[in-house]
Design an enzyme around this catalytic site. Structure first.
Site, short mmCIF file in Angstrom:
data_model
loop_
_atom_site.label_atom_id
_atom_site.label_comp_id
_atom_site.label_asym_id
_atom_site.label_seq_id
_atom_site.Cartn_x
_atom_site.Cartn_y
_atom_site.Cartn_z
CE LYS A 113 -149.44 -2.75 45.02
NZ LYS A 113 -150.09 -2.16 46.23
CB SER A 157 -147.79 -2.93 48.94
OG SER A 157 -149.07 -2.44 48.52
CB SER A 176 -150.27 0.02 49.87
OG SER A 176 -149.76 -0.90 50.77
#
Lengths: 69, 539
Positions: free
Chosen positions: B79, B148, B172
């Site tokens: 990420k 996210s 997330s």
């Protein structure tokens, strides 16, 4: 804003709006109207939760445990 | 024969160890797949093709010498708020476009030391908050992959990579994993160091793992934590679970029906599943999460936001500004309540093996939102481990997830519980992203199942050019049985109203792509994982 378990959501919101206008101006306050409403509801709910003087101390999880390291 | 991109991390390690698979061949195959699918899915922020091939060659040389790590040769997506040495960490924030990390984050270093290959950085919403990332859901390009950890979930679901790192502050990891039909694991708070991870809210941030099987997330968890999880620990001990009614009541009908069916299937497999209530009022719980998160996000970002207000997403900027208005006495009261809630949950979870609830209130909504955080944020607040398993599809062919939660610190026990449940429930076939004639897939020989595969409903209103939300032919990559798509719920297109009810306490709608016209009715929740009603009038 004072911490008061009897403060209504409406009054919390009014105070938040006033603070927002002073800090970020009326246009930004208008743009974040709904965010202010949601936060006001959360603050009023938290203030109304029954907590005695000797009840729980604040949780500091993360900080106590070296959380960011 | 399974295509290389279909291999799980566990199978990759087995084959590399047996000298049946070259890491270079694997990385090459994944890069080719990414090149084909990325224009549609947009999962990757930075792809380190040359570096990954060089690292793969090193892994092959090490394997020749008999030096095999627990993740040897496994390609990983990271990420883009987590540092990878030599790559930018942009975090969806334009001023960071030239910000290159000079060393790996702790979790990346641990994975690399275990033999993993860093394929690149996957998209995040800006600073892991709520303004949607460019990434599309591989099951349907008109739907959000969630957030996210949008790129992490989409890349794993599209089989661009078998494993990805994400983070969760509200929901997330679990939510995007559920929306994309992958496994998503948020371990206990502080299970590993977050050094090298850009913070969003210090006391709520968790690093998490996304993969296609429980075995794979356990493999990565063990490599990072230095543990040895025994997934068979409860093989002969059916679990005791509490099905949380508050979440069923707030779920959309297809999600609720699915979870009730999941509960029945677990009972049939021997589990004890009883309906029960949370030990704490859920709305108070969510209020405490909101206030703590908002204040911490403000503390992290206020100064930078003041310098670059126009570079911040609309929702994040609101979160930062409103967070600065929260009085200290309220924040400390929220922190007191947090301790009380966590203690109550510890006690309740000490009496059973885990909670059972839907992973999200809905299937993936449209791309103007990252989805509803209500079902995940409670566990981020109290730091309990949570995992989502892909357990079905709704009538639109979108994945539905089942969430399991265990007591704080019981990460290995939760993984073993999840392995038991996954065995009992099976999994879903991956999204069909294959062009009709170009892929020489040996699986196509599986005639009966293959012919049943194109279940895509042409009548659905979304057009997803490159994929069909269909059940794929039985892919023999999992030991668990395939799960048929769930029976059609009464309402095939989730309506806005139930979502708005679900999120009534804290949710708002948002139209990030719309012109920035002041409209108090249109929106502005500011959560890393907002609880957001879907707006049918998406542009």
């Amino acid at each position: 804003m004072k911490l008061d378990s009897h403060l209504s959501e409406k009054k919390v919101l009014a105070q938040l709006r006033r603070q927002a206008a002073e800090t970020f101006g009326p246009m930004r306050t208008f743009e974040m109207a709904e965010a202010l409403e949601i936060t006001a509801a959360a603050l009023a709910r938290i203030a109304a939760a029954p907590l005695d003087l000797t009840d729980d101390a604040p949780d500091t999880s993360g900080v106590d445990a070296g959380g960011t390291a | 024969m399974t295509a290389l991109y279909d291999l799980t991390a566990t199978e990759i390690v087995r084959r590399v160890r047996a000298r049946e698979l070259s890491a270079v061949d694997l990385v090459t195959a994944l890069l080719e797949r990414i090149a084909r699918l990325e224009p549609e899915i947009e999962a990757w922020a930075t792809l380190g093709a040359d570096e990954a091939l060089a690292e793969a060659a090193e892994r092959d040389r090490a394997a020749e010498a008999g030096q095999i790590g627990p993740l040897h040769g496994v390609p990983i997506g990271v990420k883009d708020i987590i540092d990878v040495a030599g790559m930018p960490t942009v975090a969806g924030f334009a001023p960071y476009r030239d910000r290159r990390a000079d060393q790996d984050a702790h979790v990346v270093a641990r994975l690399r030391a275990a033999g993993a290959i860093i394929l690149g950085k996957v998209h995040t919403t800006q600073f892991a908050h709520a303004d949607p990332a460019p990434t599309k859901n591989p099951w349907n390009a008109a739907r959000t992959p969630g957030g996210s950890s949008a790129g992490s979930a989409a890349a794993v679901a599209a089989r661009m990579v078998p494993l990805a790192l994400g983070t969760q502050t509200a929901g997330s990891v679990v939510r995007p994993a559920a929306y994309c039909g992958t496994v998503g694991f948020k371990p206990s708070y502080n299970w590993t160091s977050r050094q090298g991870v850009i913070p969003l809210a210090w006391s709520l941030d968790h690093v998490g793992l996304l993969a296609r099987t429980v075995e794979d997330v356990a493999l990565a968890y063990d490599a990072i934590a230095g543990t040895q999880t025994d997934l068979a620990a409860r093989r002969d001990t059916p679990p005791r679970l509490v099905l949380l009614t508050e979440f069923l009541e707030r779920a959309e009908p297809d999600v609720r029906d699915h979870l009730l069916d999941v509960a029945d299937r677990l009972r049939a497999a021997g589990a004890t599943v009883e309906e029960g209530a949370l030990p704490v009022d859920l709305d108070l719980w969510l209020a405490v999460h909101r206030v703590i998160m908002q204040a911490e996000v403000a503390a992290v970002h206020a100064e930078q936001c003041a310098r670059h207000p126009d570079d911040y997403g609309k929702l994040l900027r609101q979160e930062i500004e409103v967070g600065q208005l929260i009085p200290a006495a309220y924040l400390l009261t929220a922190a007191r309540l947090r301790r009380r809630i966590a203690r109550a949950v510890d006690t309740a979870l000490g009496e059973v093996d885990g909670y059972l609830l839907p992973s999200v209130s809905n299937a993936a909504p449209r791309r103007n939102t990252t989805g509803d955080r209500t079902f995940q944020a409670p566990w981020s607040l109290v730091g309990t481990p949570a995992i989502t398993l892909p357990t079905g599809l709704n009538s639109d062919g979108l994945p539905l997830g089942t969430q399991l939660v265990a007591r704080r610190g019981q990460d290995a026990a939760l993984l073993a519980l999840a392995a038991w449940c996954a065995q009992a429930l099976g999994t879903i076939a991956p999204p069909d992203l294959e062009p009709p004639a170009e892929e020489p897939e040996p699986e196509a020989v599986e005639q009966p199942a293959a012919e049943e595969a194109p279940v895509a409903d042409a009548s659905t209103e979304e057009s997803a050019p490159a994929e069909e939300p269909a059940a794929e032919p039985a892919a023999p990559r999992e030991a668990a049985p395939e799960v048929e798509p769930e029976p059609a719920p009464a309402d095939p297109e989730p309506a806005a109203a139930p979502e708005e009810e679900t999120a009534a306490a804290e949710a708002t709608a948002t139209e990030p792509a719309a012109p920035d016209v002041p409209d108090p009715g249109a929106a502005n929740d500011a959560d890393e994982a907002e609880e957001t009603p879907e707006r049918p009038a998406e542009s």
